[in-house]
Design an enzyme around this catalytic site. Sequence first.
Site, PDB file in Angstrom:
ATOM      1  CE  LYS A 182      -2.064  -0.779  11.442  1.00  0.00           C
ATOM      2  NZ  LYS A 182      -1.769   0.638  11.187  1.00  0.00           N
TER       3      LYS A 182
HETATM    4  C1  LIG Z   1      -4.479   0.179   5.950  1.00  0.00           C
HETATM    5  C2  LIG Z   1      -3.047  -0.182   6.176  1.00  0.00           C
HETATM    6  N1  LIG Z   1      -2.454  -1.048   5.350  1.00  0.00           N
HETATM    7  C3  LIG Z   1      -1.183  -1.438   5.528  1.00  0.00           C
HETATM    8  C4  LIG Z   1      -0.417  -0.936   6.574  1.00  0.00           C
HETATM    9  C5  LIG Z   1       1.011  -1.377   6.711  1.00  0.00           C
HETATM   10  O1  LIG Z   1       1.203  -2.104   7.884  1.00  0.00           O
HETATM   11  P1  LIG Z   1       2.673  -2.421   8.425  1.00  0.00           P
HETATM   12  O2  LIG Z   1       3.177  -1.182   9.071  1.00  0.00           O
HETATM   13  O3  LIG Z   1       2.484  -3.550   9.380  1.00  0.00           O
HETATM   14  O4  LIG Z   1       3.494  -2.821   7.242  1.00  0.00           O
HETATM   15  C6  LIG Z   1      -0.992  -0.041   7.462  1.00  0.00           C
HETATM   16  C7  LIG Z   1      -0.203   0.505   8.578  1.00  0.00           C
HETATM   17  O5  LIG Z   1      -0.419   1.558   9.067  1.00  0.00           O
HETATM   18  C8  LIG Z   1      -2.336   0.354   7.256  1.00  0.00           C
HETATM   19  O6  LIG Z   1      -2.950   1.215   8.087  1.00  0.00           O
END
Ligand SMILES: Cc1ncc(COP(=O)(O)O)c(C=O)c1O
Length: 387
Positions: free
Chosen positions: A180
Amino acid sequence: MIPIAKPYLTEEEAQAAYDTILSGWITQGPKVQEFEEKFAAYTGAKYAVAVSNCTTALHLAMIVAGIGPGDEVICPSMSYIATANAIRYVGATPVFAEVEPDTYNLDAADAEARITDRTKAILLVHQIGMPADIDAFKDLCGRYNLKLLEDAACAAGSAYKGAKIGSHSELVCFSFHPRKVISTGDGGMITTNREDYYNRLKLLRQHGMSVNDRVRHEASRIIFEDHVELGYNYRMTDIQAAVGIKQLEKLDWIVEERRKIAAAYDQAFKDIDSIRLPQEYDGYFSNYQSYSIYLKDTAAVSRNTLMQKLLDRGIATRRGIMNTHRETAYKEYATDVSLPVSEDLQDNSIILPLYVPMKQEEIKFVTECFTQEVLAVTMSKSMLQPD
Ligand SMILES: Cc1ncc(COP(=O)(O)O)c(C=O)c1O
């Protein structure tokens, strides 16, 4: 080798982590509180609650929104699998709706067509940093009495109609995964304007514990905690939060740098007829977490050939965003699902490297190689299949 992404972390973040380690308070303490307050102020939301990642943020958002077994939640299939997983964690059913081909974001008309008596909420995703049309979904949710939740995993620093993502609706979830725009290693944040949600989120992320560690630590009289409901350990550490505070200070600058690279790609590729570039309409402000190009005239095999050719030249790319309903874990949710736009975008899009700092010669190398290879792939395809 030019990678697809790199976190922008400096000596400052390393020093902040170092100082926190030696401070004696290393999990969910003063640094987490400071990060939350600064993140809330940055987004314009009243409150922010830090958690271990965006998946746990989404899980808690589902719980406080009152979603549970028997409920349906409309979301895009074309998203990282964590979006739909969070719906299943609370025993609800993800109902996949189509996305718009030019923004990759949920299509409001298609979502409306999938509303049933069991629909409880819409989980909107700001895909790869491009804001979705939040007002259209607020209107839809208002008309059908549905909850609106935002998966803003990719959208820290993005804005919609002049206001930062995080300030528009009741529950907005962010990710600080290294892929991110800003990162704490792993990490997540939920913003909300509702005090009742804020208080419940703080309980749920720490085992449902009525009195948190800091309050007990600072108390001059003994206090015993109660565990008032089923909670979770979804804490963020103070080490992560210290890094997050430094990252947040750089967020606007990082976004500006990313937007310059995206603009350089836009400029370099604008005359290639066979592709469609990311579209940022008036009122939408993307952090360009990713730069995804749709190949209009090629079949998936050509896209894969293109990815291989770029890899052979030292450039990492990724295929278009996944479709959750095509994953084995979603077999039972994939019957009767027809999402031609989402599937086409997954099969025929390619994500290019974009990170800060990306040197001018790296940007030039990517634009030159991509232009040469995309024209070659498109030409060989048209020779194979003359119209
Ligand atoms: C659209 C979306 N939602 C949720 C997530 C989950 O994030 P995390 O890896 O911080 O749990 C991601 C991660 O790539 C994502 O791109």
